[in-house]
Scaffold this motif. Structure first.
Motif: not given
Length: 622
Positions: A16-44
């Motif tokens: 949410x903070x990165x969305x509000x900051x607007x430095x990176x495009x929304x799809x880039x932020x969303x992909x980063x969040x997805x990868x973080x969930x996978x790496x942390x084991x939250x999403x198989x």
């Protein structure tokens, strides 16, 4: 909270903070969040990309293609011209235009509806001699309001429907959003049309006359002893950079050339047409040994005559073959100066031109056109044009032949502001596009097929009937939105699976709503609407839906009330130019600044709450 809940909430907060900051495009932020969930084991890892097959994602892509067909065949534009009154007062014209925009947005992409109606809005403003913003902002708000009235009107509705489908209640129908959405849309359109004349700030019109480029067009002569003699055009322009100047045309042997190729070699006797600030140009001309041929000033008596004079002075016809030393330079065919036009274009949100300059895309070399000026949030400039990165909402004053400008606009996602003539190249295709869209809506509305299947079948119909050429069919899809939605679905699932959504819901209920369902419902609507003012509406809906379902579950009330509150709140972004693409689209043409939107936007959001909460309690009782 356990470790997994802390992790997912940390990822959510960063997202949410990165969305509000607007430095990176929304799809880039969303992909980063997805990868973080996978790496942390939250999403198989095996489920990381299931979101891209989600019915809401498929439906959004299909609706974008169907909307594009309605635009490119001219069907919607022809309807708009017939529906709008040619006579009558300003209030009537604005009311009909805004209502038409809201109606179109219910069944097609609302950004596309706004882009189609914007030239008509500017014509209406000009006819009534009022600032264009007085028409553009009510129209933009109307198209946003119209989108919330049907399932396919806006991505948040599809996302909310997708979350409901994961419960025992199943997905929403095509018109389940209509009772509440229509009531809010009617009230909002009335407010925008009636109160907009006082609440929308007066901003000067952004058009070719206001750019006043003619004051800065100067012709200079290259003598035999000039340092420019024998140099390539790009070398001379680099030497003119200190004066913020650019060469927009040249004359050689009585042939006028617009946007000459940067590699063209200059010779004594050539005349250059230079655009620059007069007070900064003198030193550069002296340094290059260039002599003033004549100052070019537009006729002040008539705007139309001024535009024609500008086009004639800096216009071109591509020169015929030069001697051997230049034969590789110019490739355009000869054109009469009457073919040269000044055209205002606005850069759409998500357009390919964003973040790039005229130099980056080789504007002059590829298209043979000039960028004469840029208007950004009401400030017009011709300085450092070749190196200025384009932002969403910028108005670009282009010079060249109409066909080349149209080609550039289509390739780089710019919308023309001038009124276009209505011409349907193939009447059969237009009728076919409308018929397929109606059939797809009917299949979904009557429950014959799920929305994703119905609208995908419509896309197949487009392909088989060639409504859109096959090579262009996927260009209609806004891929960053698709990536955003597909990446956020697993994040939302992780919030629910880890119990983080329950933790957030319990905190809101205990410390703010204090167990009161009506206060909780109002809070859900206001928080969602506030987030949507600063971040993508689809992302807002994806983040808030798990929280809404958890609150409803803990209160033991109807989850539909809270899901509908999320759908409404995510769609209603009126306070800022970044909350919705249509708000960004009018930023330049309306001459608006960032702080101009809240004057009409704040009363609009208060009206949404005032109408929305009672309607939600009536239509979807707790």
């Amino acid at each position: 909270m356990d470790a997994n809940q802390q992790l997912i909430l940390l990822i959510l907060a960063c997202t949410v903070g990165l969305f509000l900051w607007g430095r990176w495009r929304h799809d880039v932020v969303a992909l980063a969040a997805l990868m973080a969930c996978v790496v942390c084991g939250l999403t198989p890892a095996t489920e990381a990309f299931v979101g891209f097959g989600h019915p809401a994602v498929i439906t959004v892509a299909a609706v974008l293609i169907l909307s594009k067909g309605l635009q490119t065949t001219g069907a919607v534009e022809a309807l708009a011209q017939r529906a709008l009154p040619q006579r009558g007062g300003m209030l009537l014209g604005l009311g009909v235009l805004t209502l038409l925009g809201a109606t179109l947005s219910a069944f097609m992409n609302n950004v596309g509806a706004m882009a189609l109606l914007m030239p008509i809005a500017l014509q209406l403003a000009g006819r009534n001699n009022i600032p264009p913003g007085k028409v553009l902002m009510p129209l933009a708000f109307g198209t946003i309001l119209g989108g919330m009235t049907t399932l396919i009107g806006t991505p948040p509705n599809l996302i909310v429907s997708g979350f409901r489908a994961q419960t025992e209640l199943g997905a929403y129908g095509m018109f389940d959003f209509t009772p509440v959405g229509l009531a809010i849309a009617i009230g909002g359109v009335l407010l925008a049309v009636i109160a907009g004349r006082w609440l929308v700030p007066n901003r000067p019109q952004t058009d070719a006359g206001n750019f006043d480029t003619g004051t800065y067009l100067t012709e200079v002569h290259i003598d035999a002893d000039s340092k420019a003699d024998g140099k390539q055009l790009r070398e001379v322009e680099q030497m003119l950079d200190d004066g913020d100047a650019q060469i927009v045309g040249m004359v050689r042997n009585d042939f006028r050339v617009i946007a000459p190729q940067p590699g063209r070699r200059l010779h004594a006797g050539d005349i250059l047409v230079i655009e620059a600030e007069p007070d900064a140009l003198g030193a550069s001309l002296t340094r290059l040994g260039l002599k003033l041929e004549e100052a070019v000033e537009p006729d002040k008596d008539s705007k139309d005559e001024a535009d024609e004079a500008e086009a004639d002075r800096a216009a071109d016809t591509a020169a015929p073959s030069e001697p051997e030393r230049d034969k590789e330079q110019e490739k355009p065919a000869a054109r009469h100066s009457d073919d040269i036009a000044l055209q205002e274009l606005v850069a759409q949100p998500g357009a390919a031109i964003l973040g790039r300059s005229a130099s980056d895309i080789a504007l002059r070399t590829r298209f043979g056109i000039n960028l004469l000026a840029i208007s950004r949030q009401g400030h017009r400039s011709i300085r450092r044009l070749r190196w200025t990165e384009i932002e969403a909402g910028d108005v670009l004053l282009m010079q060249g032949d109409a066909e080349s400008i149209a080609g550039f606009a289509a390739e780089y996602g710019c919308v023309p502001l001038a009124q276009r003539s209505i011409l349907i190249p193939d009447r059969r295709r237009a009728i076919t596009a409308v018929a397929i869209m109606i059939a797809a809506v009917a299949l979904a509305a009557f429950g014959v097929q799920p929305a994703a299947v119905a609208f995908t079948a419509g896309v197949l119909g487009y392909m088989l009937t060639r409504v859109i050429p096959l090579r262009r069919i996927y260009e209609a899809i806004d891929w960053p939105i698709i990536i955003l939605l597909g990446a956020l679905m697993p994040l939302a699932a992780a919030m629910a699976d880890t119990g983080a959504a329950d933790v957030l819901a319990r905190t809101l209920l205990e410390h703010v709503a204090q167990g009161n369902p009506v206060i909780a419902l109002t809070l859900m609507l206001v928080v969602t609407m506030t987030l949507s003012d600063f971040m993508n509406n689809a992302a807002t809906a994806a983040v808030m839906c798990p929280i809404a379902l958890s609150i409803a579950s803990q209160l033991g009330v109807n989850p539909d009330s809270f899901l509908m509150a999320v759908a409404i709140g995510a769609s209603c972004a009126f306070l800022t130019p970044i909350g919705h693409q249509n708000n960004t689209l009018i930023l330049g043409p309306g001459g608006f600044r960032f702080g101009d939107y809240w004057r009409l936007g704040l009363p609009m959001e208060l009206l949404v709450v005032a109408i929305g909460i009672p309607m939600l309690l009536w239509v979807w009782p707790l």
